[in-house]
Design an enzyme around this catalytic site. Structure first.
Site, short mmCIF file in Angstrom:
data_model
loop_
_atom_site.label_atom_id
_atom_site.label_comp_id
_atom_site.label_asym_id
_atom_site.label_seq_id
_atom_site.Cartn_x
_atom_site.Cartn_y
_atom_site.Cartn_z
N ARG A 29 0.84 -1.22 0.00
CA ARG A 29 0.00 0.00 0.00
C ARG A 29 0.87 1.26 0.00
O ARG A 29 0.96 1.96 -1.00
CB ARG A 29 -0.95 -0.05 1.21
N ASP A 30 1.56 1.52 1.10
CA ASP A 30 2.35 2.75 1.19
C ASP A 30 3.47 2.70 0.15
O ASP A 30 3.81 3.71 -0.48
CB ASP A 30 2.95 2.87 2.60
N HIS A 218 5.05 4.41 12.77
CA HIS A 218 5.11 4.35 11.30
C HIS A 218 6.13 5.41 10.86
O HIS A 218 5.79 6.59 10.75
CB HIS A 218 3.70 4.66 10.77
N HIS A 220 8.84 6.98 8.25
CA HIS A 220 9.50 7.07 6.94
C HIS A 220 10.97 7.40 7.22
O HIS A 220 11.30 7.98 8.26
CB HIS A 220 8.79 8.10 6.06
N CYS A 251 4.40 9.29 0.24
CA CYS A 251 3.03 9.76 0.14
C CYS A 251 2.94 10.71 -1.04
O CYS A 251 3.66 11.71 -1.08
CB CYS A 251 2.58 10.46 1.42
N ASN A 260 9.35 4.08 3.49
CA ASN A 260 9.19 3.70 4.90
C ASN A 260 10.46 3.03 5.40
O ASN A 260 11.29 2.59 4.61
CB ASN A 260 8.06 2.66 5.03
#
Ligand code: HMG
Ligand code: MG
Length: 309
Positions: A29-30, A218, A220, A251, A260
């Site tokens: 996803r990310d 979370h 990055h 993002c 990430n």
């Protein structure tokens, strides 16, 4: 040559660490939401299958956001229709609003995540809402999701720094996060969306929440601090860490967000510290090397590079 080959002793630094950590893998996803190319759904499915066979038990699979906002994940319904779910693995998806929830329910999901902003500017850029009105979008979404028996995670983005507003007041992050928990989110993931935090700030923010039992982190890795920040969070009692295989990620609505924390870098550290993750590092590295070939560029993960020389 890695530490395994040269037989370096495992030295556990001071401070108590959990015996086990849950890795919330966000690569599909990310990671893929920020690729300039749209990855074919067949490649995404193989990526997820390989991640499951490497022992990851939480695979954030895709997003039911507006397809024009994130075209890279516009195939969410097709992806879920083609997904063969591995036993013991959950496949959460991002859902911003009721329209996204309808689509996710149709696709048969069991776990969703809503994503809030701690800052006014990012709420506007990422969600087309004000800081306050984002909650009006989330409230009915979460209420309906819970009534349908889904598990709901809440993200808070821009927890430390924001590219437009600068340093973010931890009290503001706590206010946003607590509203998501009050809505019924089972877990809150605190996002350093642009990767600027340092460990003292992580400790200060976690301290602001008091109870860390429902918190995840979370990070990055823009400034190379993600692993240090993770260690600081673990020492504060956090036991769920988000990361992305091969260090994919970013993002599309915050240009300064890079990949990430790489799952391999995290697993290397946790293996060294004797903290259980259930992940087979060699299989994971093979997966990220394979994905790097699909994307046509090397993985930014230091561990992937070291182990694939
Ligand atoms: P909006 O334009 O304000 O939407 O976007 P709206 O509610 O005004 O609706 C406009 C139209 O879009 C309507 O269609 C809706 O049906 C449709 P029309 O009636 O005009 O034909 N629509 C949708 N269609 C499909 N799926 C939907 C959907 N919603 C509305 N879900 C919206 C608001 C929230 C939808 C938009 O801003 C959006 O999709 N944003 C997502 C941005 C995004 O995905 N960003 C990346 C994820 S966040 C992240 O990466 C950070 C994180 O990793 C943590 C960290 O690092 O900090 C989680
Ligand atoms: Mg992120």
């Amino acid at each position: 040559m890695g530490a395994r080959e040269v037989g370096l002793p495992d030295v556990v630094p001071g401070g108590s660490l959990p015996s086990q950590v849950t890795i919330w893998e966000v690569g599909a996803r990310d990671g893929l939401q920020n690729e300039s190319v749209v990855v074919p759904v067949s490649v995404k499915l193989e990526f997820l299958a390989r991640l499951a066979s490497a022992g990851l038990s939480v695979l954030e699979a895709t997003s039911f956001v507006h397809p024009k906002w994130v075209p890279q994940l516009a195939d969410a319904a097709e992806l879920l229709a083609g997904l063969s779910r591995a036993p013991g693995v959950v496949y959460p998806v991002l859902v911003p609003n009721e329209r996204g929830l309808d689509r996710a329910l149709e696709a048969g999901v069991t776990h969703i995540a809503i994503f809030a902003s701690a800052t006014e500017t990012f709420a506007s850029r990422n969600l087309n809402r004000t800081l306050d009105s984002q909650f009006e979008m989330f409230e009915p979404t979460v209420a309906r999701a819970l009534a349908a028996g889904l598990d709901v995670r809440g993200y808070v983005s821009m927890c430390f720094g924001d590219p437009w507003e600068g340093a973010v007041d931890p009290a503001q992050v706590v206010r946003v996060g607590e509203r998501l928990l009050e809505m019924g989110c089972s877990q809150l993931s605190l996002g350093d969306t642009i990767g600027v935090a340092t460990p003292g700030q992580v400790e200060a923010l976690l301290g602001g929440f008091g109870d860390v039992s429902r918190l995840a982190v979370h990070f990055h890795d823009t400034y190379g601090q993600a692993l240090s920040n993770t260690l600081a969070a673990l020492r504060c009692g956090v036991t769920t860490v988000d990361s992305s295989a091969g260090g994919l990620g970013g993002c599309p609505y915050a240009e300064s967000a890079t990949g990430n924390l790489a799952t391999e870098d995290l697993v290397w550290m946790l293996d060294g510290l004797g903290v259980e993750t259930g992940v087979d590092l060699d299989r994971l590295v093979e997966t990220s090397a394979w994905m790097a070939e699909q994307l046509g560029r090397p993985s930014p993960s230091r561990v992937v590079r070291a182990l694939t020389k």
